[in-house]
Design an enzyme around this catalytic site. Structure first.
Site, PDB file in Angstrom:
ATOM      1  CG  HIS A  75      -1.981   0.911   1.362  1.00 17.26           C
ATOM      2  ND1 HIS A  75      -1.833   2.265   1.182  1.00 17.26           N
ATOM      3  CD2 HIS A  75      -3.287   0.719   1.644  1.00 17.26           C
ATOM      4  CE1 HIS A  75      -2.990   2.854   1.370  1.00 17.26           C
ATOM      5  NE2 HIS A  75      -3.895   1.944   1.649  1.00 17.26           N
ATOM      6  CD  GLU A  95      -3.348   1.258  -1.973  1.00 16.19           C
ATOM      7  OE1 GLU A  95      -3.864   0.185  -1.626  1.00 16.19           O
ATOM      8  OE2 GLU A  95      -3.880   2.356  -1.774  1.00 16.19           O
TER       9      GLU A  95
HETATM   10  O1  G6P Z   1      -7.185   4.189   6.502  1.00 19.15           O
HETATM   11  P1  G6P Z   1      -6.628   2.880   6.003  1.00 19.15           P
HETATM   12  O2  G6P Z   1      -7.250   1.679   6.660  1.00 19.15           O
HETATM   13  O3  G6P Z   1      -5.139   2.850   6.093  1.00 19.15           O
HETATM   14  O4  G6P Z   1      -7.009   2.779   4.478  1.00 19.15           O
HETATM   15  C1  G6P Z   1      -6.659   3.781   3.572  1.00 19.15           C
HETATM   16  C2  G6P Z   1      -7.187   3.453   2.181  1.00 19.15           C
HETATM   17  O5  G6P Z   1      -6.558   2.279   1.725  1.00 19.15           O
HETATM   18  C3  G6P Z   1      -6.873   1.841   0.381  1.00 19.15           C
HETATM   19  O6  G6P Z   1      -6.308   2.681  -0.554  1.00 19.15           O
HETATM   20  C4  G6P Z   1      -8.359   1.696   0.182  1.00 19.15           C
HETATM   21  O7  G6P Z   1      -8.686   1.481  -1.174  1.00 19.15           O
HETATM   22  C5  G6P Z   1      -9.104   2.893   0.714  1.00 19.15           C
HETATM   23  O8  G6P Z   1     -10.494   2.629   0.672  1.00 19.15           O
HETATM   24  C6  G6P Z   1      -8.689   3.230   2.133  1.00 19.15           C
HETATM   25  O9  G6P Z   1      -9.379   4.374   2.579  1.00 19.15           O
END
Ligand code: G6P
Length: 278
Positions: free
Chosen positions: A147, A250
């Site tokens: 990510h 990601e």
């Molecule tokens: O806040 P987190 O759990 O780290 O997630 C952050 C982001 O991660 C990814 O990119 C998902 O596609 C998003 O939907 C999410 O908001």
């Protein structure tokens, strides 16, 4: 809440990186002669049991809330538990997480025998590989993502190339499947998309005067995320004004692209960043 221990510093001839044992989380990488390539929020906590807001969180064994939509913790437990250091060199390290090292709660949430390894090499390029081995007797399915929070000059000015021909699932539109745009991507608002393509992708950044070249291996999806102003303001570990400085790009296998790993099999997801200036 207690603070994380100091990260491991990897320092080779061509760049420097830091990696936390919690989550085998790469928190920074700076190739010499360039600005840092990864974004980390100034508001991020560095606390036991919570993920760092930036760098490269490892999402495993599910992505977001998982395919059922209700899995917790978000993005799986891998990013909030300690991984063991298996080997370290000057500019590289390997971390490991097995089911045996998990708390009962996490083991019950993914009741399978596995050995996950995260290898990091920080030189002129950053190379990260997540490998997942099925050490049990039955096949299992996983979602996963590296990510990566890329540091950009201004997300409104970048051009993302390489996803022109890929359809995508728009998470801001109830997971609607959207046809390929046929042109490069410019972000103009909150963006949360799972592109059904594993790249390669380049991020042209005219503000920092550089190009980030992302090469992935074993990824069926590329997730592109920026929360934009309103969502950023609602996040406690993210500064209200920081969102223009990041772009999550990601490498992933999510949703329909969950990976089945047979007994004895090893699945690898690789992610590499090269920084280029003209
Ligand atoms: O806040 P987190 O759990 O780290 O997630 C952050 C982001 O991660 C990814 O990119 C998902 O596609 C998003 O939907 C999410 O908001």
């Amino acid at each position: 809440m207690s603070e994380l221990n100091h990260p491991l510093a990897l320092s080779g001839d061509a760049g420097i990186a830091t990696v936390y044992d919690q989550g085998a989380h790469v928190a920074s990488w700076t190739p010499f002669g360039h600005d840092p390539a990864l974004f980390v929020s100034r508001r991020s906590g560095f606390q036991v049991g919570t993920s760092i807001r930036g760098g490269i969180p490892v999402c495993f064994p599910w992505f977001g809330p998982g395919r059922s939509g209700d899995r917790k913790p978000a993005h799986g437990f891998a990013r909030i538990v300690d991984w063991a250091r298996v080997s370290t060199e000057q500019d590289a390290a390997v971390f490991e997480l097995t089911d045996a090292a998990l708390s009962q709660e996490h083991r019950e949430s993914f009741p399978h025998a596995f050995r996950a390894r995260l290898s990091v090499r920080a030189g002129a390029s950053l190379e990260v590989v997540l490998s997942v081995e099925n050490t049990g007797e039955e096949a299992f399915e996983i979602e996963e993502a590296l990510h990566t929070y890329l540091a950009v000059g201004d997300v409104r000015e970048v051009e993302v190339r390489g996803l022109e021909d890929a359809e995508f699932i728009d998470k801001t539109q109830d997971n609607a499947l959207v046809p390929a745009a046929g042109r490069s991507l410019r972000l103009t608002g909150e963006t949360d998309r799972v592109y059904l393509s594993g790249g390669p992708v380049t991020v042209e950044d005219p503000v920092l005067g550089r190009r980030l070249r992302i090469t992935m291996r074993g990824a069926a999806d590329t997730v592109v995320w920026n929360p934009w102003s309103e969502k950023a303001a609602a996040m406690s570990d993210f500064g209200d004004e920081e969102w223009p400085a990041m772009l999550c790009l990601e490498g992933a296998n999510a949703l329909e692209h969950a990976v089945r790993v047979a007994p004895g099999e090893v699945h690898e997801l690789g992610y590499r960043i090269d920084v280029e200036t003209d």
